[in-house]
Structures are given as C-alpha cells and as structure tokens.
Motif scaffolding. Sequence first.
Motif, short mmCIF file in Angstrom:
data_model
loop_
_atom_site.label_atom_id
_atom_site.label_comp_id
_atom_site.label_asym_id
_atom_site.label_seq_id
_atom_site.Cartn_x
_atom_site.Cartn_y
_atom_site.Cartn_z
N ALA A 1 2.01 -8.54 -8.48
CA ALA A 1 2.26 -8.34 -7.05
C ALA A 1 3.68 -8.77 -6.73
CB ALA A 1 1.26 -9.15 -6.22
N ASP A 2 4.44 -9.09 -7.77
CA ASP A 2 5.81 -9.56 -7.59
C ASP A 2 6.73 -8.37 -7.29
OD1 ASP A 2 7.90 -11.86 -8.28
OD2 ASP A 2 8.60 -9.95 -9.16
N THR A 3 7.56 -8.49 -6.28
CA THR A 3 8.40 -7.36 -5.84
C THR A 3 9.23 -6.79 -6.98
OG1 THR A 3 8.72 -8.75 -3.92
CG2 THR A 3 9.81 -6.63 -3.91
N SER A 4 9.93 -7.68 -7.71
CA SER A 4 10.82 -7.21 -8.77
C SER A 4 10.05 -6.41 -9.81
CB SER A 4 11.49 -8.39 -9.47
OG SER A 4 12.29 -9.07 -8.55
N PHE A 5 8.90 -6.93 -10.23
CA PHE A 5 8.14 -6.24 -11.28
C PHE A 5 7.42 -5.01 -10.75
CE2 PHE A 5 9.00 -10.29 -13.29
CZ PHE A 5 9.47 -9.86 -14.53
N LEU A 6 7.04 -5.03 -9.46
CA LEU A 6 6.51 -3.80 -8.87
C LEU A 6 7.57 -2.71 -8.98
CD1 LEU A 6 4.85 -5.13 -5.56
CD2 LEU A 6 3.64 -4.20 -7.55
N GLY B 1 9.54 -0.77 -5.42
CA GLY B 1 8.40 -1.67 -5.45
C GLY B 1 8.17 -2.19 -4.06
N ILE B 2 6.92 -2.20 -3.62
CA ILE B 2 6.68 -2.70 -2.25
C ILE B 2 5.39 -3.48 -2.16
CG2 ILE B 2 5.69 -0.48 -1.48
CD1 ILE B 2 7.28 -1.16 1.22
N GLN B 3 5.48 -4.65 -1.58
CA GLN B 3 4.30 -5.49 -1.37
C GLN B 3 3.65 -5.11 -0.04
OE1 GLN B 3 6.26 -9.31 -1.36
NE2 GLN B 3 5.57 -9.75 -3.45
N ALA B 4 2.39 -5.45 0.08
CA ALA B 4 1.68 -5.17 1.33
C ALA B 4 2.37 -5.83 2.52
CB ALA B 4 0.23 -5.63 1.22
N LYS B 5 2.99 -7.00 2.30
CA LYS B 5 3.62 -7.69 3.43
C LYS B 5 4.95 -7.06 3.82
CE LYS B 5 5.32 -11.44 0.41
NZ LYS B 5 6.78 -11.34 0.54
N GLY B 6 5.41 -6.06 3.03
CA GLY B 6 6.58 -5.30 3.44
C GLY B 6 7.85 -5.59 2.66
N THR B 7 7.82 -6.61 1.81
CA THR B 7 8.99 -6.91 1.00
C THR B 7 9.14 -5.82 -0.06
OG1 THR B 7 8.55 -9.23 1.34
CG2 THR B 7 10.08 -8.68 -0.41
#
Lengths: 142, 759
Positions: B641-646, B661-667
Amino acid sequence: MNNPKLTAADYPLAEKRPELITGARGKRLDEITLDAVLADAVTLEDLRITAHALLQQGEISAAAGRPTLQENFARAADLVAVPQDTIMRVYELLRPGRAKGKDDLLAAARELRETYKAERMAAFVEEAAEVYDARGLFKRRF
Amino acid sequence: MPADSTPSPNRWKRFSDWDERPLRLDKFAVEDAAHGFSAFSSPNDAKPGVIIEAGRVASMDGVEAKDFDMIDSFIAHYHLDPAVAPAAMAMPSLELARMLVDMTVPREKLCRLAHGLTPAKLAETVSHLSSMEIAFAYSKMRARKTPGNQAHVTNAKDDPLQLAADAATAVAFGFDEIETTMRVARNAWANALACAVGASVGRWGTLFQCASEEAEELRIGMAGFTSYAETVSVYGTERAFIDGDDTPWSKAFLAAAYASRGIKMRCTSGAGSELLMGFHEAKSLLYLEARCLCLQRAMGVQGTQNGGIDGAPVTATVPSGVRELMAENLIAVWLDLECASGNDARTSESEIRVGAKILPYLIGGSDLICSGFGSILKYDNSFNPSLFNGEEMEDYLVLQRDFEADGGLTPVEESRVLELRRRAVEALSAVMEELGLGAPTAAMKASVVAASGSEETASFWPRDVAGISAAIQDNGVSVIDVIKALAVRGFREEAGNLLRIVKLRVSGDYLQTSAVVRDGKILSAINDPNDYLGPGSGYRLTAARKQQIAGIRDVLDRDEVMRAESVHRPGEAVKISYRTMGPAAVGTDKREVVIGVSPAFGVKLFRTVAGHPLSELLKVLTEGIREKGGVPRIVRMRHTADTSFLGLSAARLSGSGVGIGIQAKGTAVIHHRDRLPHNNLELFSNSPITTLAHYRRMGENAAIYAHGEMPEPVVVPTMGQALGSRHHARVALIYAIDTELTEDGASPEEIEVTWLGGE
C-alpha cells in the motif's frame, strides 16, 4: 494546658481531631448541618473560628517549621473577640498619616490590651508607633 | 550614466511581514538600572550581609539598624531568625544555588536556611540559576505537592446571572479558587453573592474571593460570602508602600484580622509595581521583590500572589524579564509561602510568548499556576485579560495532554457544562426571588445559559446590579440567608455545598499553607507536602488523572474513521463499479499508463483525505491520460500500500514503463520502471490539498512521460498549513486499513472500472 502540642499528625483537625473543635457558641462540627441551619439552630456566629482553634492551628504551623505563621495565628486569636468596627478603626489608624502622633496609636494599643485582653496585638501596635515616629509617618497626607 | 533604471531595494520585505505580526504590538525597553529597568541586578542593590548583636539584627544588607526603613525593620524583626542567620549568610550564594537544584537536598533544609537569609542574599542566590534551573528548583521547592489553578470570573456588565453560570463553569473545569471583581465598585455585594451561589453548583470545595476595597472586602468575608482574600498588596520600597496607603504593620494587622474571621488570605506582590508607582530607588526588580517576599513571610501570611501580577507586562519588556518573574516565584516558595504564581496579566500579544511563559509552570506545577486564569472571554475580564482566557481554555487543556502535565484543569463535556450553567442560573434566580432582590425572566436566563460572553446576553446591566448590591448590603443578607433560600427552593445540594465552604472557617484547617479542597478534603502543605527528591518522588499523575487530562473532545479512533468511511460506500456504489479480471500481465502498448491502486481503494475506503470521491479521482486521472494520447489501465496492487511501490509496480506492468501509484487517501506518484523506488518522476504527497484538477494534470503528465517527453511538473501549492497536525491522526488510521489488506507475494489484479453515472 498540659496537653501535648498538636502536630501535622493531627491535621486536618476537622477530620482527625473533631473533638477539639467547636464554633464560637460551642457547637460541635457534627451539629453544624444543613437541617440545623434550616431550623435556625445554627447561625453565622456558629461558623466563626475561635481563638482556641487559631492557637491550635498555630501549634501545627510551628511543628511544620513555620513560626511566623504561628505568630500571625496568635495575633489573630487576639482579634477574635474584637468587634468588626474596632478592627476597622485600628486598621485605619495604622495606615500612613491617619494617626496624628504616637499617642493615637498608643491609645489604640491600650484599648486592645485593656478591653479585649489582646496583649500581642497591643504590643504590635506599640511597636508600629515607635517605627512610625522614627520614619516620620505621622505627618498629614493629602 | 548606465541606462538601467531598476530601483535598488531599500528593504528586505520580510521586515514588512514581521511588522504585521502581533508580536510587534509588544513594546520592549532597554536595560536601564538607573531608571528601574533592570531585572536581576542594579549598582544600587544592597550587598548581602547581616550582623547579629545580643540576639538582635544590628545590620542587614549593609544598612545599620538605626537607618532601617519600615520594611527593613519589619524584616529584621520578624523574618530573620538570629539563630540561623550567621551560618546561613556565611554560605556562598553559589553553594546555596546548587543546593536548590540538588534533588538530594530536601526542601525542609533549604526552607530552614531561608529563615536566616536576607533579601539581598536570596536575590543573589537565585541570580546564579538559568531559567531551566529556576524552573526545576521551583518545582522542587513549591510547598504543596498537588498542583492547582485559580480562575477569574467577571463580566463586563457585572451581571449576576452570568457570574453564577460562569462560576459554575469554572468549578466544573476544576479550578480550586475563583476570584471576581467589579466594573463598578458598589456592585461588590451582588458579585459576591452570585459567585458564591454559582460556585456551589456541581461540587463543593472551590474557594472564592471578591477583590474590592480592603475594608469592604473584609465585610463581605464577614457576611460569609467569600472564603479567601489575596489583594493585600505589599511593596519593596517605603515610598511605594506609603503611596499604596499602607505600612507593613497595617497590612500585617489586616492579615491577622482575616485569620481572626477564619478567612484564608495571601498577600500580593510582584516585580514592576514599584517601577509603575515611580518609587523604585534605582534598584533591580528582583531585589525589590525579595524584600516584598521576606516581608510577607515576616507578616506570617501563609502565601503570596507573586510573579509580576499587574507589573508582569512591564517586567516582560526588559531583558531577562520573564526569567525574573520565575526567579521571584522561586524565592516565594523557598520562603515556604504558598505561591499563586502570576501568569495572570497578559504579558504579550504574541501567542508564542504566551505559550512559552506558561510552560515551566505547567510542567513543574504550582500551588495555583495562574492567579488567575481568565475563565471568561478577554473582554469580560474586569482585571484585564489574563495570560490565558476563555478563548484559549482548550489550548491549555491540550498542553496538559501534550506534556502529561497537571495544570489543575479537567476537560468537561459540552452537555455537562450546559446543564451546570442552567442549574446555576436557576439557583441564583431562586435566591434572588426568595430574598426579594429581583426576578429574572426566562429570556434573561436563557440568554445567559447560552452566552459565551456578556455581549451575547440580554440580562442585568451594571445599573440594575447596583440596586441589587445595595439591597444585599442594606438588608444585611448573609450567607445563611442564601443557604436557606437555596434549600427552600429545592437547591438542597447547592445549599449543602455552600454551607460546607463556610464551615471550613470553624476548624481553620484551610488557613494553613497552600490549602485547597480536593474531593471534599483539605489538601495543604501540611498533609500533602511536596516531597520531591528526584525521579519517582514528588507529584506524579495517577492513571485516573492521566485519563482525565487525556479526555479532550473530538478525539479520533479507528471505529470513528471506519464509520465516517462507510457513510460514503452507498454513494460510491451507484457511481462506479470495480470488476476484478484476474492477474494483471505486463502490457505491450507503448502508450500505456498503468494506474496502480491500493488494496482498500474503493473496497473499504471511498474518498481522499481532501474529500474527493475515488470515482471522480479515477475519472479525471484517466481522462487526463487520454487527453495527452495515453491509454490508461487500472490495476489493484495487493502486495503493498506504499505509494512508491504502488507506482513502481504499476510502471513495471506498463507497456510504456510509466505508471501511477495511488493510495485510497489520495497520495500519489508518477513512476518509471527504471527508477529507484524513492526516486520517482513526480510525487503528490499533500493529499489534503490536492484537487481534482491536480489529478487530471497528473494523468496528462504521465501520458507525456510515456511519450518520452518532459512535461512541466505539477506543483500543488501549499499555504503553509500544518497538514500533519490537521490530518495525520486520520491518515494513519486510514492507511492502516489499506495496509491491513496487503498480502505478501499477492499478485496485482486487473480491474475493469465502469462509471455508472449515479449521483
């Protein structure tokens, strides 16, 4: 009194030594209740501290290493019986420029000593008279 | 001459920015000992010394007995112990200073030595200490172990209904003492009665004073309304004392008079008063204050309100001024006096200076940290604004929580405060009706219960109050009448609470040093002495007290966050569907941009921290990619769930080698398969301020990178918000939901996204 002096172990008196405490008219602490107030059995006079209680608190202060606080309680014990108006009059006289000379203060001291047996307080006012004289405090202020 | 007409800058504009800061409203003064503006030392200060002859003080601090002024005489006679003085004065002040900060030297030993120390010696000793050492020594030397606090309860209209409501409120927040005063002097009796009733609501034990003219204050005390007094001022020069219309003897007489009526009392003194009164004798603030404090111990008062007080603002204008305020408080507790340690008159318009000023007292504790804390709004404070006020009450509660420090206050629930305010207003109204003092209407009462300050009330005005106050005085109303009125009208609990406060007079237990009432019991330096001797000793918060202090309002927990998220599930369900298509393969289309979403994206979490629905985010992102000729493909990552690895995983699946790469929280991040994990193409780390327009441009830029070109990177402008403090608690909880769904070695899944058009 040959009772041993009170110490921190007796404090608070209202919790640990309630038998030693009464109001100015002799009411015990457990007699001072809301119902007694509502029945007019307790008045403001019953909620006044006694000279005896002040001296007892003084013993506790001294035992805790606070001799000057004890002296204040002793002076206060002297004033318990002095009426409010007299207290306010003597206080006023002790303020700068109120007394016209030493004699005014000495007369107040005499009244405290003779009328109210307030020996300590009388001596205290006499001391003030000496110092005020030396420091020129009897001159009139506008 | 050169033709360049560009004007040369005449000011670095940062100074203009600084000009606009509240700090610049504060005025500062140069050190000028000759004119009284010196905190710690002046050439005119006395040099320490004492000569005892035949058991009497023959000379003190370089002045022979025959030349003593009134203050010298009183200190020499009543403060200095001739049995202690010679040895104590012979000790080097540096050695005494070291003993003050030596955790193994007990407080009692130092207090005993102080009986033999002169003002100049006390001042010289504490001058050796740095601010940190002073704070530590203060914490070690203060008399009562458990810290406390005092509130101001006043208002701009002297409105008794508001006084009652605000007194009850202050009691609820935990203040040990409340102090009132008036805009109009003759309203004193109404203020006293109203606060006495208000302070009896909710619990018993809060001591109460009504600061007024000396004689009247004592009369109000005699009528039973007040339980303590603290405005008995003393000064460090004879001329200032006389101008204050008193002498050490008159003030000591008053001290005894209060005790004779069973009323707790402390004196007041503080740096700067002599300076403001024009009689400073060119002596330092600290030296003059040391004289005041020795005088107070000499008078036999149990305590002092000390630490600048009305002179605190002027003291804070000189170099080392705030350190001086701390130093004088240290002398007070070294002299074994209860210390209501100032922190009242607001010393600065700068909130940073205010916060810094309170910190040593908050973490070190004090008998009464503020003397007092403005529990009402600034404009309602008839003493003038305090260091902390009603506006800043919650800041203070949070400071307690931050430092795990007992500042004497406890957070209270909103509904409880409302209930207590209503009760206080009803109780006072009942008393007024019973005693024929007035009949407040329902509208008046309602306005006061809800009002934050007097500008919002439709209640009594000072003129009405003058009539009420006169009636109380003329009719000889005493606290007994008030107790009866409360009981008759059904406020039996409040009647009992008020009686218990008055009953404290009978034993006089609360006349001892540093006495307050906690949980219905007297707590003072006698039965709760500060026994600090290093870590593990002295005052420590109990588990229950820690919990109280931590209990501020609006605190997030995981359930709260999950509830807030689940609210958005139905809305998203009609807008978007995610269909899992099986394991994602490496793409071959050179125009392709893979969007790697996090495990909980659209499954358990439905909006970014900025509040954008994830359906809309994906929509603008894919539109942006297409806009610039790219082909979006959406893949759900399950191993991270890490932005860089996504981003990097998405890039490695992408035919172009570029992924988002995008997290659910928007980062979010734009990445390339050949780059190191944390060396991305563009990072969008501030999700709370990232807009849909930014996400659209992110898509565009990713497509441009896919073509092998270099776009203008997207900059998300920040206005300097403390994004971490605003969002990180929620972000951490949300992110944990994302990370919980990760699975080691789980392979990415192809997702078919359909926008359903629902609203």
